[in-house]
Write a protein that holds these residues in place. Sequence first.
Motif, PDB file in Angstrom:
ATOM      1  N   ASP A  10     -60.974 -63.818  54.087  1.00  0.00           N
ATOM      2  CA  ASP A  10     -59.697 -64.516  54.226  1.00  0.00           C
ATOM      3  C   ASP A  10     -59.039 -64.721  52.870  1.00  0.00           C
ATOM      4  N   ASP A  11     -59.826 -65.031  51.846  1.00  0.00           N
ATOM      5  CA  ASP A  11     -59.268 -65.221  50.507  1.00  0.00           C
ATOM      6  C   ASP A  11     -58.642 -63.934  49.969  1.00  0.00           C
ATOM      7  N   GLN A  12     -59.268 -62.792  50.258  1.00  0.00           N
ATOM      8  CA  GLN A  12     -58.751 -61.527  49.744  1.00  0.00           C
ATOM      9  C   GLN A  12     -57.417 -61.160  50.390  1.00  0.00           C
ATOM     10  N   PHE A  13     -57.254 -61.503  51.664  1.00  0.00           N
ATOM     11  CA  PHE A  13     -56.013 -61.152  52.351  1.00  0.00           C
ATOM     12  C   PHE A  13     -54.894 -62.136  52.044  1.00  0.00           C
ATOM     13  N   ARG A  14     -55.240 -63.334  51.639  1.00  0.00           N
ATOM     14  CA  ARG A  14     -54.197 -64.330  51.376  1.00  0.00           C
ATOM     15  C   ARG A  14     -54.035 -64.555  49.883  1.00  0.00           C
ATOM     16  N   GLY A  15     -54.815 -65.452  49.317  1.00  0.00           N
ATOM     17  CA  GLY A  15     -54.627 -65.788  47.912  1.00  0.00           C
ATOM     18  C   GLY A  15     -54.968 -64.663  46.957  1.00  0.00           C
ATOM     19  N   LEU A  43     -60.411 -54.727  49.234  1.00  0.00           N
ATOM     20  CA  LEU A  43     -61.690 -55.426  49.171  1.00  0.00           C
ATOM     21  C   LEU A  43     -61.924 -56.228  50.445  1.00  0.00           C
ATOM     22  N   GLY A  44     -60.891 -56.942  50.923  1.00  0.00           N
ATOM     23  CA  GLY A  44     -61.041 -57.695  52.162  1.00  0.00           C
ATOM     24  C   GLY A  44     -61.341 -56.780  53.344  1.00  0.00           C
ATOM     25  N   SER A  45     -60.691 -55.624  53.400  1.00  0.00           N
ATOM     26  CA  SER A  45     -60.935 -54.681  54.489  1.00  0.00           C
ATOM     27  C   SER A  45     -62.346 -54.110  54.410  1.00  0.00           C
ATOM     28  N   ALA A  46     -62.798 -53.786  53.201  1.00  0.00           N
ATOM     29  CA  ALA A  46     -64.156 -53.257  53.030  1.00  0.00           C
ATOM     30  C   ALA A  46     -65.196 -54.275  53.472  1.00  0.00           C
ATOM     31  N   MET A  47     -64.986 -55.542  53.109  1.00  0.00           N
ATOM     32  CA  MET A  47     -65.911 -56.592  53.541  1.00  0.00           C
ATOM     33  C   MET A  47     -65.888 -56.753  55.051  1.00  0.00           C
ATOM     34  N   ALA A  48     -64.705 -56.655  55.648  1.00  0.00           N
ATOM     35  CA  ALA A  48     -64.601 -56.764  57.099  1.00  0.00           C
ATOM     36  C   ALA A  48     -65.336 -55.621  57.792  1.00  0.00           C
ATOM     37  N   VAL A  49     -65.231 -54.415  57.252  1.00  0.00           N
ATOM     38  CA  VAL A  49     -65.928 -53.266  57.827  1.00  0.00           C
ATOM     39  C   VAL A  49     -67.438 -53.440  57.702  1.00  0.00           C
ATOM     40  N   LEU A  50     -67.898 -53.904  56.539  1.00  0.00           N
ATOM     41  CA  LEU A  50     -69.338 -54.125  56.355  1.00  0.00           C
ATOM     42  C   LEU A  50     -69.859 -55.192  57.305  1.00  0.00           C
ATOM     43  N   LEU A  51     -69.097 -56.264  57.479  1.00  0.00           N
ATOM     44  CA  LEU A  51     -69.502 -57.308  58.409  1.00  0.00           C
ATOM     45  C   LEU A  51     -69.540 -56.771  59.842  1.00  0.00           C
ATOM     46  N   LEU A  52     -68.572 -55.927  60.186  1.00  0.00           N
ATOM     47  CA  LEU A  52     -68.548 -55.318  61.512  1.00  0.00           C
ATOM     48  C   LEU A  52     -69.762 -54.416  61.715  1.00  0.00           C
ATOM     49  N   LEU A  53     -70.120 -53.630  60.707  1.00  0.00           N
ATOM     50  CA  LEU A  53     -71.292 -52.764  60.806  1.00  0.00           C
ATOM     51  C   LEU A  53     -72.564 -53.586  60.973  1.00  0.00           C
ATOM     52  N   LEU A  54     -72.629 -54.724  60.288  1.00  0.00           N
ATOM     53  CA  LEU A  54     -73.786 -55.608  60.444  1.00  0.00           C
ATOM     54  C   LEU A  54     -73.882 -56.129  61.867  1.00  0.00           C
ATOM     55  N   VAL A  55     -72.760 -56.555  62.428  1.00  0.00           N
ATOM     56  CA  VAL A  55     -72.753 -57.076  63.789  1.00  0.00           C
ATOM     57  C   VAL A  55     -73.154 -55.981  64.776  1.00  0.00           C
ATOM     58  N   VAL A  56     -72.635 -54.767  64.578  1.00  0.00           N
ATOM     59  CA  VAL A  56     -72.999 -53.653  65.463  1.00  0.00           C
ATOM     60  C   VAL A  56     -74.487 -53.360  65.375  1.00  0.00           C
ATOM     61  N   ALA A  57     -75.048 -53.390  64.154  1.00  0.00           N
ATOM     62  CA  ALA A  57     -76.480 -53.159  63.993  1.00  0.00           C
ATOM     63  C   ALA A  57     -77.305 -54.210  64.725  1.00  0.00           C
ATOM     64  N   VAL A  58     -76.870 -55.469  64.627  1.00  0.00           N
ATOM     65  CA  VAL A  58     -77.579 -56.540  65.342  1.00  0.00           C
ATOM     66  C   VAL A  58     -77.494 -56.338  66.841  1.00  0.00           C
ATOM     67  N   LEU A  59     -76.321 -55.942  67.335  1.00  0.00           N
ATOM     68  CA  LEU A  59     -76.150 -55.697  68.763  1.00  0.00           C
ATOM     69  C   LEU A  59     -77.057 -54.575  69.244  1.00  0.00           C
ATOM     70  N   VAL A  60     -77.146 -53.503  68.466  1.00  0.00           N
ATOM     71  CA  VAL A  60     -77.991 -52.373  68.855  1.00  0.00           C
ATOM     72  C   VAL A  60     -79.459 -52.769  68.870  1.00  0.00           C
ATOM     73  N   LEU A  61     -79.895 -53.471  67.820  1.00  0.00           N
ATOM     74  CA  LEU A  61     -81.294 -53.880  67.746  1.00  0.00           C
ATOM     75  C   LEU A  61     -81.657 -54.848  68.852  1.00  0.00           C
ATOM     76  N   ARG A  62     -80.794 -55.837  69.109  1.00  0.00           N
ATOM     77  CA  ARG A  62     -81.082 -56.806  70.154  1.00  0.00           C
ATOM     78  C   ARG A  62     -81.020 -56.146  71.534  1.00  0.00           C
ATOM     79  N   GLY A  63     -80.113 -55.166  71.695  1.00  0.00           N
ATOM     80  CA  GLY A  63     -80.039 -54.468  72.961  1.00  0.00           C
ATOM     81  C   GLY A  63     -81.287 -53.664  73.249  1.00  0.00           C
ATOM     82  N   ARG A  64     -81.805 -52.974  72.228  1.00  0.00           N
ATOM     83  CA  ARG A  64     -83.043 -52.211  72.417  1.00  0.00           C
ATOM     84  C   ARG A  64     -84.216 -53.139  72.682  1.00  0.00           C
ATOM     85  N   ARG A  65     -84.247 -54.266  71.997  1.00  0.00           N
ATOM     86  CA  ARG A  65     -85.330 -55.216  72.215  1.00  0.00           C
ATOM     87  C   ARG A  65     -85.265 -55.779  73.617  1.00  0.00           C
ATOM     88  N   GLY A  66     -84.025 -56.043  74.098  1.00  0.00           N
ATOM     89  CA  GLY A  66     -83.871 -56.542  75.455  1.00  0.00           C
ATOM     90  C   GLY A  66     -84.336 -55.532  76.483  1.00  0.00           C
TER      91      GLY A  66
END
Length: 286
Positions: free
Chosen positions: A248-253, A259-282
């Motif tokens: 939020d700081d990168q997009f505003r102040g 940089l803000g977009s790159a961080m958002a993409v990395l965070l999205l990739l992390l969430v997708v990885a967690v979803l995949v791992l938890r889905g396989r575990r389930g």
Amino acid sequence: MASCAFVSRSRWLKANGLLLPTGVWLGIFLIAPLALVVQFSFATRDTGVARAVLPWTTQAYLTALNPAFLPIFLRTLAYAFATTALCLLLGFPLAWFIARHGGRFRTVLLVAVLIPFWSSYLARIYAWKALLDGDGLVNQLLGVVGLDRSGGFLLTHSAVVLGLTYGFLPFMVLPLYVACERFDHRLVEASFDLGHGRVSTFFRIVLPGVFSGVLAGSLLVLVPAAGDFVTPRLLGGVGQSTFGSVIDDQFRGGNNWPLGSAMAVLLLLLVVAVLVLRGRRGEDVL
């Protein structure tokens, strides 16, 4: 054969035609903005303005992966997993009680769970900010037993986790309630008859039987908690900033869209990885 092929093709067209509005909606409001964010993540920053044109560069990703951001990244994960764990500990007994003992008051109890959604999330977080302040009700009540704190409980890790847990608890309760409501409670009685105690019955019978609700609720809490930036900003301050706050700081102040977009993409990739791992575990557990 030609008639059968025509019928099959007609059915295929009808089925996909029904999905067309959903596909258009997702394409316009999900895929297109996501593609724009990915495009900006490879852009360059020139005199404070991001240029999403060639030549593209990976400089924003190199900056986002700088070890200086590692403590913020780990803090974000800690907040998200702590919030998920607390929501599970608080939400499971509540969901079980509503499903098992709610009776004709189930609807009323479920509405009570959803009541916080009737007001603005931002207003609720500001309410918690007033409660946790040095002159707030929480600090005054704890002061009666000598547990008050100078300055209150704002700007602490506990305040952030408390605010996140309060905000996302209904996302845990509702899937758990559905799983508990579908669970065959006669299995618990059968387990007791076979000599198992409460702890053994819970881990051998109840938890596997409602695991789908546990998994769904955990994902519904973990994903938004990892990306939330309002709660850490209002209840935690600068010392408790998260990855979402930095984005939020990168997009505003900061006016550093790449940089803000790159961080958002990395965070999205992390969430997708967690979803995949938890889905396989389930799938393995089920």
